[in-house]
Write a protein that holds these residues in place. Structure first.
Motif, short mmCIF file in Angstrom:
data_model
loop_
_atom_site.label_atom_id
_atom_site.label_comp_id
_atom_site.label_asym_id
_atom_site.label_seq_id
_atom_site.Cartn_x
_atom_site.Cartn_y
_atom_site.Cartn_z
N SER A 103 112.32 -11.02 47.01
CA SER A 103 113.00 -11.52 48.36
C SER A 103 112.59 -11.18 49.53
N GLY A 104 112.58 -11.99 50.59
CA GLY A 104 111.99 -11.41 51.92
C GLY A 104 110.35 -11.57 52.18
N ARG A 105 110.02 -11.75 53.42
CA ARG A 105 108.88 -11.95 53.82
C ARG A 105 108.20 -10.31 54.29
N HIS A 106 107.37 -9.72 53.70
CA HIS A 106 106.73 -8.34 53.93
C HIS A 106 105.79 -8.15 54.60
N ALA A 107 106.03 -8.29 55.91
CA ALA A 107 104.73 -8.03 56.98
C ALA A 107 104.11 -6.55 56.72
N VAL A 108 105.02 -5.45 56.30
CA VAL A 108 104.75 -4.33 55.81
C VAL A 108 105.47 -3.75 54.57
N PHE A 109 105.09 -2.99 53.81
CA PHE A 109 105.55 -2.51 52.91
C PHE A 109 105.26 -0.82 52.67
N PHE A 150 104.00 6.14 53.03
CA PHE A 150 103.06 5.49 53.71
C PHE A 150 103.50 4.01 53.90
N LEU A 151 103.02 3.37 54.86
CA LEU A 151 103.15 1.91 55.25
C LEU A 151 101.80 1.17 55.01
N ILE A 152 101.66 -0.04 54.40
CA ILE A 152 100.61 -1.00 54.14
C ILE A 152 100.93 -2.08 54.86
N GLU A 153 100.04 -2.49 55.88
CA GLU A 153 100.39 -3.70 56.48
C GLU A 153 99.05 -4.66 56.15
N PRO A 154 99.37 -5.98 55.22
CA PRO A 154 98.40 -6.87 54.82
C PRO A 154 98.22 -7.58 55.97
N SER A 155 96.77 -8.32 55.69
CA SER A 155 96.48 -9.14 56.89
C SER A 155 97.59 -10.30 57.04
#
Length: 347
Positions: A103-109, A150-155
């Motif tokens: 669920s939800g859009r993940h700009a970061v996870f 830690f956070l990961i921000e995909p393109s």
């Protein structure tokens, strides 16, 4: 929450409160936590900082069934790890996780890893991703598991219904030498990036110096030697929550009990902290009756203790007891999803 534009009704609240009688304390309301409400403060246990939990409980809405219990919106389906242990016991590894948003859009996870491991780079579906990691004493103590987020921000954001491969490169030192010939692995389940304790399929390989033995979970796929290194490849026979391993110089024995194979490992050397110590005693002069008022004119001598226990002794006995315990639980809970069990020394 901010970067993913989470709705306010599912948001996060943190308050630092100065109490007149109890001093400073913290209040946390986290809709995604198992227990949404937490009150406590940072304190000391000896010289170690800990978070003293005063109260932790579910929200009224969850308790009364007005809101569902929180579930992770990002599922880890499978994990592949390729790890190399160097002669100096440092580790380099690449972890690939197949993940699926529910669920939800993940700009970061977020993911988590032991503080001894550094995350050097990440990719999502082959495209470079940003990694953000900042140590937070209070946040890590509140979480209570010794790991760091830690956070990961995909393109591009992760979308529900799609599957993504997240590739993370990490290195560090989670293996220590307790004494000569005795080693232990800290953070057995969090030396690689993970997201909670979800069940997932695992495939993994370890490349390590051939002078060592490596004990880990799963079914052996292959074992080979290449120069000064051994390479073992394994996979999980069924989904599992965490992947741990131990490294050492072991003596090993195997016991079969029906369809189960139990392998038990023991250090060849006794850890220095367990070695018996010499004792110093006072021997009074033979011609002088000794009592508490007699001046200490005796000799001080060193008495060597009996040799310490041999860690290898009793390997077969321990293996049999482990098999007995396995039988006990199998009779009560049914057959296990695996046919081999490895037991190794712990720290």
């Amino acid at each position: 929450d901010l970067l993913n534009q989470a709705p306010l009704e599912k948001g996060f609240l943190y308050a630092a409160i100065g109490g007149k009688r109890l001093g400073n304390f913290d209040l946390v309301v986290d809709r995604q936590a198992t227990e949404q409400n937490l009150v406590g403060r940072v304190g000391l246990l000896g010289t170690r900082k800990v978070f003293e939990v005063w109260s932790s409980f579910e929200s009224r809405a969850v308790r009364l069934g007005r809101e569902p219990r929180p579930e992770d919106p990002l599922i880890v389906e499978a994990v592949t790890i390729d790890a190399t242990i160097r002669p100096d016991l440092s580790m380099e590894a690449v972890t690939r996780a197949r993940m699926k948003p529910l669920s939800g859009r993940h700009a970061v996870f977020s993911m988590e890893i032991n503080p001894a491991m550094a995350v050097t780079s990440a990719k999502v579906n082959g495209a470079p991703a940003e990694v953000y990691r900042q140590e937070s004493l209070r946040a890590n103590l509140i979480r209570g598991d010794g790991n760091e987020l830690f956070l990961i921000e995909p393109s591009t954001p992760l979308e529900p219904g799609s599957t993504y491969e997240v590739e993370i490169h990490h290195n560090g030192n989670v293996i220590s030498q307790a004494s000569k010939g005795v080693y232990f692995v800290g953070a057995r389940g969090t030396w690689y990036p993970n997201r909670g304790v979800q069940f997932a399929d695992y495939e993994y390989s370890f490349r390590y110096p051939r002078e060592f033995n490596l004990v880990t979970s799963g079914t052996a796929v292959s074992q080979e030697e290449n120069g000064d290194y051994r390479i073992t490849r394994r996979k999980s026979p069924a989904p599992m929550r965490l992947l741990g391993f131990n490294l050492g110089k072991y003596e090993q024995t195997t016991v079969k009990r029906g369809s189960l194979t139990v392998e038990v490992s023991a250090n060849r050397a006794l850890e220095e902290a367990l070695q018996p110590r010499d004792r110093m005693i006072v021997v009074p002069p033979p011609t002088v009756p000794w009592n508490r008022r007699t001046p200490n004119t005796g000799r001080i001598i060193s008495v060597s203790p009996a040799p310490g226990p041999n860690p290898v002794d009793g390997l077969t006995r321990v293996a049999a007891r482990v098999a007995d315990a396995f039988d006990f639980f199998t009779q009560r809970f049914g057959p296990a999803p695996f046919q081999s069990l490895s037991v190794s020394p712990g720290a």
